[in-house]
Every structure is written in C-alpha cells, then in structure tokens.
Design an enzyme around this catalytic site. Structure first.
Site, PDB file in Angstrom:
ATOM      1  N   THR A 292      55.025  31.861  46.853  1.00  0.00           N
ATOM      2  CA  THR A 292      55.741  30.921  45.974  1.00  0.00           C
ATOM      3  C   THR A 292      56.907  30.218  46.675  1.00  0.00           C
ATOM      4  O   THR A 292      57.595  30.819  47.501  1.00  0.00           O
ATOM      5  CB  THR A 292      56.279  31.684  44.745  1.00  0.00           C
ATOM      6  OG1 THR A 292      55.201  32.442  44.182  1.00  0.00           O
ATOM      7  CG2 THR A 292      56.823  30.736  43.695  1.00  0.00           C
TER       8      THR A 292
ATOM      9  N   SER B 161      52.768  27.951  40.559  1.00  0.00           N
ATOM     10  CA  SER B 161      51.544  27.961  39.754  1.00  0.00           C
ATOM     11  C   SER B 161      50.371  27.287  40.452  1.00  0.00           C
ATOM     12  O   SER B 161      49.222  27.568  40.142  1.00  0.00           O
ATOM     13  CB  SER B 161      51.798  27.256  38.418  1.00  0.00           C
ATOM     14  OG  SER B 161      52.808  27.932  37.720  1.00  0.00           O
TER      15      SER B 161
ATOM     16  N   THR C 143      59.189  39.529  45.962  1.00  0.00           N
ATOM     17  CA  THR C 143      59.505  40.925  45.640  1.00  0.00           C
ATOM     18  C   THR C 143      59.636  41.759  46.909  1.00  0.00           C
ATOM     19  O   THR C 143      58.826  41.632  47.826  1.00  0.00           O
ATOM     20  CB  THR C 143      58.378  41.515  44.762  1.00  0.00           C
ATOM     21  OG1 THR C 143      58.264  40.716  43.593  1.00  0.00           O
ATOM     22  CG2 THR C 143      58.678  42.955  44.347  1.00  0.00           C
TER      23      THR C 143
ATOM     24  N   GLU D  56      52.381  37.007  39.384  1.00  0.00           N
ATOM     25  CA  GLU D  56      50.917  36.968  39.610  1.00  0.00           C
ATOM     26  C   GLU D  56      50.257  35.847  38.821  1.00  0.00           C
ATOM     27  O   GLU D  56      49.133  35.973  38.364  1.00  0.00           O
ATOM     28  CB  GLU D  56      50.262  38.310  39.240  1.00  0.00           C
ATOM     29  CG  GLU D  56      50.780  39.503  39.998  1.00  0.00           C
ATOM     30  CD  GLU D  56      50.356  39.544  41.460  1.00  0.00           C
ATOM     31  OE1 GLU D  56      49.348  38.921  41.799  1.00  0.00           O
ATOM     32  OE2 GLU D  56      51.068  40.174  42.246  1.00  0.00           O
TER      33      GLU D  56
ATOM     34  N   GLU E  40      49.810  30.613  31.319  1.00  0.00           N
ATOM     35  CA  GLU E  40      49.196  29.292  31.099  1.00  0.00           C
ATOM     36  C   GLU E  40      48.179  28.965  32.189  1.00  0.00           C
ATOM     37  O   GLU E  40      47.138  28.351  31.939  1.00  0.00           O
ATOM     38  CB  GLU E  40      50.276  28.197  31.051  1.00  0.00           C
ATOM     39  CG  GLU E  40      51.193  28.261  29.845  1.00  0.00           C
ATOM     40  CD  GLU E  40      52.158  29.441  29.881  1.00  0.00           C
ATOM     41  OE1 GLU E  40      52.422  29.962  30.976  1.00  0.00           O
ATOM     42  OE2 GLU E  40      52.638  29.833  28.806  1.00  0.00           O
TER      43      GLU E  40
END
Ligand SMILES: Cc1cc2nc3c(=O)[nH]c(=O)nc-3n(C[C@H](O)[C@H](O)[C@H](O)COP(=O)(O)OP(=O)(O)OC[C@H]3O[C@@H](n4cnc5c(N)ncnc54)[C@H](O)[C@@H]3O)c2cc1C
Length: 399
Positions: free
Chosen positions: A137, A143, A170, A374, A378
C-alpha cells in the site's frame, strides 16, 4: 468424521486433534502470559516469547505452513484456518500468529525466490531468527495496487534504486527485511504498469520508518524510500511480475485472516453467554430475555455461516481450485460478521462491555481495522459482483 462439534461443523478427526492442541496451548500457555500484559500490549517479554516458542516447538506446532523441503509440515489451507481461528482468541495469537509458533514462517511468497533468497531470508524466519513485513500500500491508495503503486524502481548497474513511500505497513519497524513492491515500467493505454517485488533490508541505505498511530495498539508504519539501494539479486520473482506475487500473498492471507476474526467473535459470544446466564435482570436472568436471546441466536447463526464460507474457501484451495473469489467472499463476510457479533456481545455486557479490563473493546477496535486491511469490504464486493456478472446468464427465466 468425528463426532466433535466445531460450532456446528463436523471436522475430520485430524483437524479436531489439531484444533484441540492449539486450543489447549492458547488456554494453558499463552493466556496466562497475556494476563500479565498491560491491556493494549501486543508483545510479551523476550523471556516469555522464548519460552512459548520452545513449548510450541516441543509440541510440533512450529513450521506448520513451511514447505516440507525446508523442514516444515506444509499443512493444508483447512488446517491453517483452524490454527488462525483458535490462536486469534488470544491477542498474542491474533496479532502475531507467527509468535514463532503458529503457522510460523516468512511470507509465503519467499518460497518462490531463488535458493540464495530462501537460504538467506526464508529459513531464518522458520528458525525464528528473522521477521519480515510485506509493503504494497502507498499514500496514493491501497485498494487498486496495480495502478496505485507509484514507488519507482530504477536499475543502476548491479543494483536497483527505489524512491517513494509505503503506508500502513504492519510490523515494519524491527523487521529484518520486507518485501516491497515498486513500479518498474509505466502502463500504457493497453497495458497496466509493471510491478516488481524487492527484498529490502532496513540496513540498506535510503530507507526509514515512521510510526502511524491507529485505532488499535499495534501500529503500522510509513516507509520512506529515498534513493534506497537494493542489490539486483534481491528481486523476488521475475522483473515485471510483482503484481502476480502480490496477488498470491493477498489471496493466501485472506482466508486465515477471516478465520482469525471468527475466532475472536466466537470467544466474545461465548463470553457473553456465560455472562447473561449469571446476570440478574428483572425477575430472572439476562439470558431469559428474548431481546438477549435474539442477539445470541443471530450471532451464532451468522458465525456458523461465516465459518462455512471460510471452510469452503479453504477446501477449494486444498483441492487445487482457484480460490480468489471465495477468499473475497469469506474475507468480506467473516470480518463484517465478526464486527457485528462483538458489538452485540458488548451490548449484552453493558458497561462492562466497554471496560478496559475486558478484551471486548480491544476486539471491537481490532475488528474495525479488519474491514479495511487485506482489502476493504467494498473492493471484495466488487470482485464478487464482477465474477457473478461474468458467470451468470440470467437464470431460467431471463437467460
Ligand atoms: C492497521 C493497518 C495495517 C495494514 N497493514 C498493511 C501491510 O502490512 N501491508 C500493506 O501493504 N498494507 C497494509 N495496510 C493497508 C490496507 O491494505 C489498505 O488500507 C487498504 O487496502 C485500503 O487502502 P487505502 O487505505 O489506501 O484506501 P483507499 O484505497 O483510498 O480506499 C478508501 C476507501 O474507499 C473505498 N473504495 C476503494 N476502492 C473502491 C472501489 N473500487 N469501489 C468502491 N469503494 C472503494 C473503500 O471503502 C476504501 O476503504 C494496512 C492498513 C491498516 C489500517
């Protein structure tokens, strides 16, 4: 098949044994250590971690997801979801399923690397000596990674130079390496951008980390890549094929991710059932009231349905069938269901539900993240709907 009832699902005997083993380990070994921690702490002391790892290893609980040729057991997808479901009931298992113990090992995609990469980065993770992060990301969005990844990798002699930023990563700080995805070729009208995966160590010049505080205690990090030099041999997989690598990582992770959420929510519901049976309320117990019983019934039904979807997805993967859409289905339904169930459990507990001395409010915050991490709900709905539209002709009356 065993008679054991796994919250409504009949598991084969060997999975019942595995489940009971993990459950006992979490209750008898992990929870007492968790009980000593501050409410939001996500990591046990080094001594406790070492002790847990040793006990887990002695029980044969380590290396469960590692390929056999590297000394692992390479357990089925179905076994992985059982492990995730049980271990997530304790926060140490939920935040850190590896703990060096549960399904321990590096990100699965490292096993498709060269033998040198496996030796240097894969095996030490199995041995519990190294830890890794995965960075897809970016500030431009997570997304739609294929188009959003704008971190640029440029070849310069015997190394690549990476420039850009990653967001929300993370466990990035303190990791021994990360798999970072960068753009190696821009897209055209007819072709998407090419992405490549790189193995990057925090000691490489030009990489830095900034903590991002979020709703849960375990912080993600921003990673800044400022002319970060990565040796050419640290390309993971083929140049330009990184999107496929990222997809393998994401699809593989989503099914146990959903299972972990179901584990947390099941524990919350079970706690709430214990509570309402002994909490007095106007001429009886809370558990006698229809309003409470309906919350319990709805939660149990929804959790069973979510679990079936997870098991269905895992069994497809184990049969060698494509699991991408199934993974989206169980990720979407598992995370959303778990959030609703923990919310109802809090309601049944009343004030105690939001008290810091209980795990419920922590699960509530954690599960809010799970609907975004993850891939947000949507995007999974989009994957499911596109697949349905592609493969459905209108049925008997409209086809
Ligand atoms: C605590 C935490 C840990 C994370 N850990 C990692 C990690 O280790 N590695 C990593 O690479 N990433 C990680 N992520 C990032 C996570 O995967 C992204 O946050 C997620 O993919 C969404 O990307 P975004 O935040 O950029 O939101 P955006 O892509 O900007 O989307 C914002 C919102 O818009 C909506 N939306 C987006 N696209 C569509 C669409 N096509 N149709 C309809 N609605 C849409 C969704 O509601 C979405 O939540 C983590 C995130 C969090 C919060």
């Amino acid at each position: 098949m065993s008679e054991s009832n796994h919250y409504g699902f009949m598991l084969p005997d060997e999975l019942v044994l595995l489940r009971d083993q993990i459950r006992r380990f979490m209750r008898e070994e992990v929870k007492p250590i968790e009980d000593k921690l501050a409410h939001d702490a996500t990591v046990a002391s080094p001594e406790d971690r070492k002790m847990l790892k040793e006990k887990a290893a002695a029980m044969g609980l380590t290396r469960l997801t590692v390929p056999e040729e590297y000394g692992g057991n390479n357990v089925s997808a179905m076994a992985r979801v059982i492990i995730a479901e049980e271990s997530a009931k304790c926060r140490l298992g939920g935040y850190n399923p590896a703990l060096g113990a549960f399904g321990g090992g590096p990100p699965n995609i490292i096993w498709s690397g060269t033998s040198e990469q496996i030796e240097k980065y894969g095996i030490p993770c199995v041995e519990g000596q190294k830890r890794a992060f995965v960075a897809i990301t970016e500030p431009t969005g997570g997304s739609d990674p294929r188009n959003n990844i704008s971190t640029r990798a440029t070849k310069n002699g015997d190394h690549w130079v990476l420039n850009g930023r990653k967001m929300w990563i993370t466990a990035a700080l303190g990791a021994d390496y990360g798999i970072i995805f960068a753009r190696t070729k821009d897209g055209t009208e007819n072709a998407p951008p090419e992405i490549t995966a790189f193995i990057v160590e925090p000691t490489f010049p030009g990489i830095s980390f900034n903590e991002i505080g979020v709703i849960r205690a375990l912080s993600p990090y921003e990673i800044v890549l400022d002319n970060c030099e990565v040796p050419a041999e640290n390309v993971l997989g083929e140049i330009g094929q990184g999107f496929g690598v990222a997809q393998r990582w994401l699809v593989d992770a989503r099914i146990p991710y959903a299972a972990g959420c179901i584990g947390m929510a099941q524990e919350a519901l079970d706690m709430a059932c214990g509570w309402v049976k002994q909490r007095a309320a106007r001429g009886g117990m809370l558990g006698d009231k229809q309003a409470i019983q309906w919350m319990i019934a709805d939660s149990e039904v929804e959790l069973r349905a979510a679990r079936m979807l997870v098991y269905d997805a895992a069994s497809k993967v184990d049969s060698g069938l494509p699991g991408k859409v199934d993974a989206s289905i169980c990720k979407l339904y598992g995370t959303e269901t778990a959030g609703r169930v923990v919310d109802r459990a809090i309601q049944m507990f009343g004030g105690m539900g939001v008290a810091k001395e209980m795990p419920l409010e922590r699960w509530y915050r954690e599960l809010r993240v799970k609907r975004i991490g993850e891939g947000p709900s949507e995007v999974h709905r989009m994957v499911i709907a596109r697949d349905k539209l592609r493969n459905t002709d209108g049925g008997m009356y409209f086809g």
